[in-house]
Design a protein around this motif. Structure first.
Motif, PDB file in Angstrom:
ATOM      1  N   HIS A   1       5.172   4.077  -6.541  1.00 35.11           N
ATOM      2  CA  HIS A   1       6.203   3.120  -6.919  1.00 35.11           C
ATOM      3  C   HIS A   1       5.566   1.796  -7.338  1.00 35.11           C
ATOM      4  O   HIS A   1       4.469   1.450  -6.869  1.00 35.11           O
ATOM      5  CB  HIS A   1       7.161   2.866  -5.754  1.00 35.11           C
ATOM      6  N   PRO A   2       6.208   1.022  -8.190  1.00 35.27           N
ATOM      7  CA  PRO A   2       5.675  -0.296  -8.552  1.00 35.27           C
ATOM      8  C   PRO A   2       5.692  -1.237  -7.353  1.00 35.27           C
ATOM      9  O   PRO A   2       6.569  -1.143  -6.484  1.00 35.27           O
ATOM     10  CB  PRO A   2       6.631  -0.771  -9.660  1.00 35.27           C
ATOM     11  N   VAL A   3       4.719  -2.121  -7.313  1.00 38.00           N
ATOM     12  CA  VAL A   3       4.629  -3.094  -6.225  1.00 38.00           C
ATOM     13  C   VAL A   3       5.246  -4.404  -6.687  1.00 38.00           C
ATOM     14  O   VAL A   3       4.805  -4.967  -7.698  1.00 38.00           O
ATOM     15  CB  VAL A   3       3.162  -3.321  -5.801  1.00 38.00           C
ATOM     16  N   PRO A   4       6.263  -4.918  -5.997  1.00 38.36           N
ATOM     17  CA  PRO A   4       6.888  -6.184  -6.406  1.00 38.36           C
ATOM     18  C   PRO A   4       5.882  -7.327  -6.413  1.00 38.36           C
ATOM     19  O   PRO A   4       4.944  -7.365  -5.606  1.00 38.36           O
ATOM     20  CB  PRO A   4       7.970  -6.408  -5.339  1.00 38.36           C
ATOM     21  N   ALA A   5       6.067  -8.258  -7.325  1.00 46.16           N
ATOM     22  CA  ALA A   5       5.133  -9.371  -7.477  1.00 46.16           C
ATOM     23  C   ALA A   5       4.988 -10.171  -6.193  1.00 46.16           C
ATOM     24  O   ALA A   5       3.906 -10.664  -5.877  1.00 46.16           O
ATOM     25  CB  ALA A   5       5.594 -10.283  -8.618  1.00 46.16           C
ATOM     26  N   GLU A   6       6.079 -10.296  -5.423  1.00 52.47           N
ATOM     27  CA  GLU A   6       6.017 -11.129  -4.218  1.00 52.47           C
ATOM     28  C   GLU A   6       5.141 -10.522  -3.120  1.00 52.47           C
ATOM     29  O   GLU A   6       4.792 -11.202  -2.158  1.00 52.47           O
ATOM     30  CB  GLU A   6       7.419 -11.374  -3.659  1.00 52.47           C
TER      31      GLU A   6
ATOM     32  N   ASP B   1       0.830  -1.206   0.000  1.00 48.50           N
ATOM     33  CA  ASP B   1       0.000   0.000   0.000  1.00 48.50           C
ATOM     34  C   ASP B   1       0.864   1.255   0.000  1.00 48.50           C
ATOM     35  O   ASP B   1       0.595   2.215  -0.726  1.00 48.50           O
ATOM     36  CB  ASP B   1      -0.912   0.012   1.225  1.00 48.50           C
ATOM     37  N   LEU B   2       1.897   1.244   0.833  1.00 50.88           N
ATOM     38  CA  LEU B   2       2.757   2.417   0.926  1.00 50.88           C
ATOM     39  C   LEU B   2       3.478   2.684  -0.397  1.00 50.88           C
ATOM     40  O   LEU B   2       3.569   3.828  -0.854  1.00 50.88           O
ATOM     41  CB  LEU B   2       3.776   2.217   2.047  1.00 50.88           C
ATOM     42  N   LEU B   3       3.963   1.626  -1.024  1.00 47.68           N
ATOM     43  CA  LEU B   3       4.623   1.779  -2.323  1.00 47.68           C
ATOM     44  C   LEU B   3       3.665   2.322  -3.368  1.00 47.68           C
ATOM     45  O   LEU B   3       4.002   3.219  -4.156  1.00 47.68           O
ATOM     46  CB  LEU B   3       5.182   0.433  -2.782  1.00 47.68           C
ATOM     47  N   MET B   4       2.444   1.780  -3.372  1.00 52.14           N
ATOM     48  CA  MET B   4       1.463   2.188  -4.363  1.00 52.14           C
ATOM     49  C   MET B   4       1.064   3.645  -4.174  1.00 52.14           C
ATOM     50  O   MET B   4       0.977   4.411  -5.140  1.00 52.14           O
ATOM     51  CB  MET B   4       0.243   1.262  -4.271  1.00 52.14           C
ATOM     52  N   ILE B   5       0.843   4.066  -2.935  1.00 47.57           N
ATOM     53  CA  ILE B   5       0.463   5.454  -2.656  1.00 47.57           C
ATOM     54  C   ILE B   5       1.579   6.413  -3.045  1.00 47.57           C
ATOM     55  O   ILE B   5       1.337   7.527  -3.528  1.00 47.57           O
ATOM     56  CB  ILE B   5       0.098   5.610  -1.163  1.00 47.57           C
ATOM     57  N   ALA B   6       2.827   5.956  -2.864  1.00 48.13           N
ATOM     58  CA  ALA B   6       3.973   6.787  -3.218  1.00 48.13           C
ATOM     59  C   ALA B   6       4.256   6.781  -4.715  1.00 48.13           C
ATOM     60  O   ALA B   6       5.160   7.473  -5.180  1.00 48.13           O
ATOM     61  CB  ALA B   6       5.210   6.309  -2.455  1.00 48.13           C
TER      62      ALA B   6
ATOM     63  N   PHE C   1      -7.083   9.798  -6.201  1.00 52.91           N
ATOM     64  CA  PHE C   1      -7.568   8.837  -5.222  1.00 52.91           C
ATOM     65  C   PHE C   1      -8.247   7.647  -5.878  1.00 52.91           C
ATOM     66  O   PHE C   1      -8.246   6.548  -5.325  1.00 52.91           O
ATOM     67  CB  PHE C   1      -8.521   9.501  -4.226  1.00 52.91           C
ATOM     68  N   SER C   2      -8.844   7.828  -7.046  1.00 48.13           N
ATOM     69  CA  SER C   2      -9.434   6.687  -7.745  1.00 48.13           C
ATOM     70  C   SER C   2      -8.365   5.641  -8.033  1.00 48.13           C
ATOM     71  O   SER C   2      -8.580   4.436  -7.862  1.00 48.13           O
ATOM     72  CB  SER C   2     -10.089   7.139  -9.063  1.00 48.13           C
ATOM     73  N   THR C   3      -7.203   6.087  -8.474  1.00 45.33           N
ATOM     74  CA  THR C   3      -6.097   5.171  -8.746  1.00 45.33           C
ATOM     75  C   THR C   3      -5.626   4.499  -7.465  1.00 45.33           C
ATOM     76  O   THR C   3      -5.323   3.302  -7.449  1.00 45.33           O
ATOM     77  CB  THR C   3      -4.928   5.930  -9.401  1.00 45.33           C
ATOM     78  N   ILE C   4      -5.576   5.257  -6.376  1.00 43.59           N
ATOM     79  CA  ILE C   4      -5.161   4.690  -5.090  1.00 43.59           C
ATOM     80  C   ILE C   4      -6.140   3.621  -4.640  1.00 43.59           C
ATOM     81  O   ILE C   4      -5.743   2.536  -4.205  1.00 43.59           O
ATOM     82  CB  ILE C   4      -5.048   5.797  -4.026  1.00 43.59           C
ATOM     83  N   LEU C   5      -7.425   3.904  -4.738  1.00 47.77           N
ATOM     84  CA  LEU C   5      -8.439   2.947  -4.301  1.00 47.77           C
ATOM     85  C   LEU C   5      -8.367   1.666  -5.123  1.00 47.77           C
ATOM     86  O   LEU C   5      -8.497   0.554  -4.587  1.00 47.77           O
ATOM     87  CB  LEU C   5      -9.827   3.586  -4.406  1.00 47.77           C
TER      88      LEU C   5
END
Length: 227
Positions: A20-25, A13-18, A87-91
């Protein structure tokens, strides 16, 4: 990851809000969506003590090895409107991090079209506050944190949650589970809740937010369940 722990947030969540890409793992494996939907539904029949036991059970399940993550946009959300706010993207990202599409969310007393509206073109309007209050719990977020990210001012306006963030914490615990493991968790949830087999007709749980200590605080900045 240290910052995520300090903030009591998922690293994904923190990576996404910032941005950044979220690692697959950190994302859920590919899973049967009907099983995910059943799991989300059955959890809502557990009260707080049963949810704690279910969470402990989930943590006993072995961690799966390398997997194919759910990287695509969850189904049923619709396309982002050209004028959609951040925020739509965040949600959308919060749902993806949990392996939820629109139809995998538990019933939260909102129509699919209402939720889809927040996911495609979120706007500051009179319906935004109650909508976010009902989505915060299944995401495992406290309402105060979600509206802060949504840039919504905190007031003592009533919220009327159906599910508190403890329900969402179960969904967070289940992020790494495979379809087979989710089936085991479903059976354990039914055993704990004592939910009878209701055949084709299955009424929706009313939730246990009213008994959540976090929603019965006298703090005026933390509105009660009913006002």
């Amino acid at each position: 990851m240290e910052l995520a722990g300090t903030l009591d947030m998922l690293t994904s969540d923190l990576l996404m809000i910032a941005g950044h890409p979220v690692p697959a793992e950190l994302l859920p494996p590919e899973r049967d969506r009907q099983v995910v939907r059943e799991f989300a539904y059955r959890v809502t029949f557990c009260d707080h003590s049963q949810m704690a036991a279910l969470k402990a059970f989930i943590h006993t399940l072995p961690t799966a090895g390398p997997h194919t993550a759910t990287l695509a946009e969850p189904l049923g959300m619709g396309d982002l409107h050209p004028d959609a706010g951040r925020f739509s993207t965040i949600l959308r990202g919060l749902l993806r991090n949990r392996g939820f599409g629109l139809r995998e969310l538990p019933f939260v007393v909102l129509s699919l079209s209402t939720i889809r509206g927040r996911l495609t073109r979120d706007r500051h309007d009179e319906h935004r506050w109650p909508t976010l209050s009902k989505l915060a719990g299944p995401l495992g977020w406290r309402f105060q944190d979600l509206i802060a990210v949504a840039d919504e001012p905190l007031t003592d306006r009533p919220r009327w949650e159906m599910h508190c963030h403890h329900v969402g914490r179960i969904y967070i615990a289940a992020i790494p589970l495979t379809t087979e493991q989710l089936v085991k968790a479903i059976k354990e949830a039914d055993r704990l809740s004592g939910r009878p087999d209701q055949g084709a007709w299955r009424p929706v749980s009313e939730g246990f937010a009213a008994e959540c200590p976090d929603l019965t605080s006298p703090d005026p900045l933390q509105p009660r369940f009913f006002r």
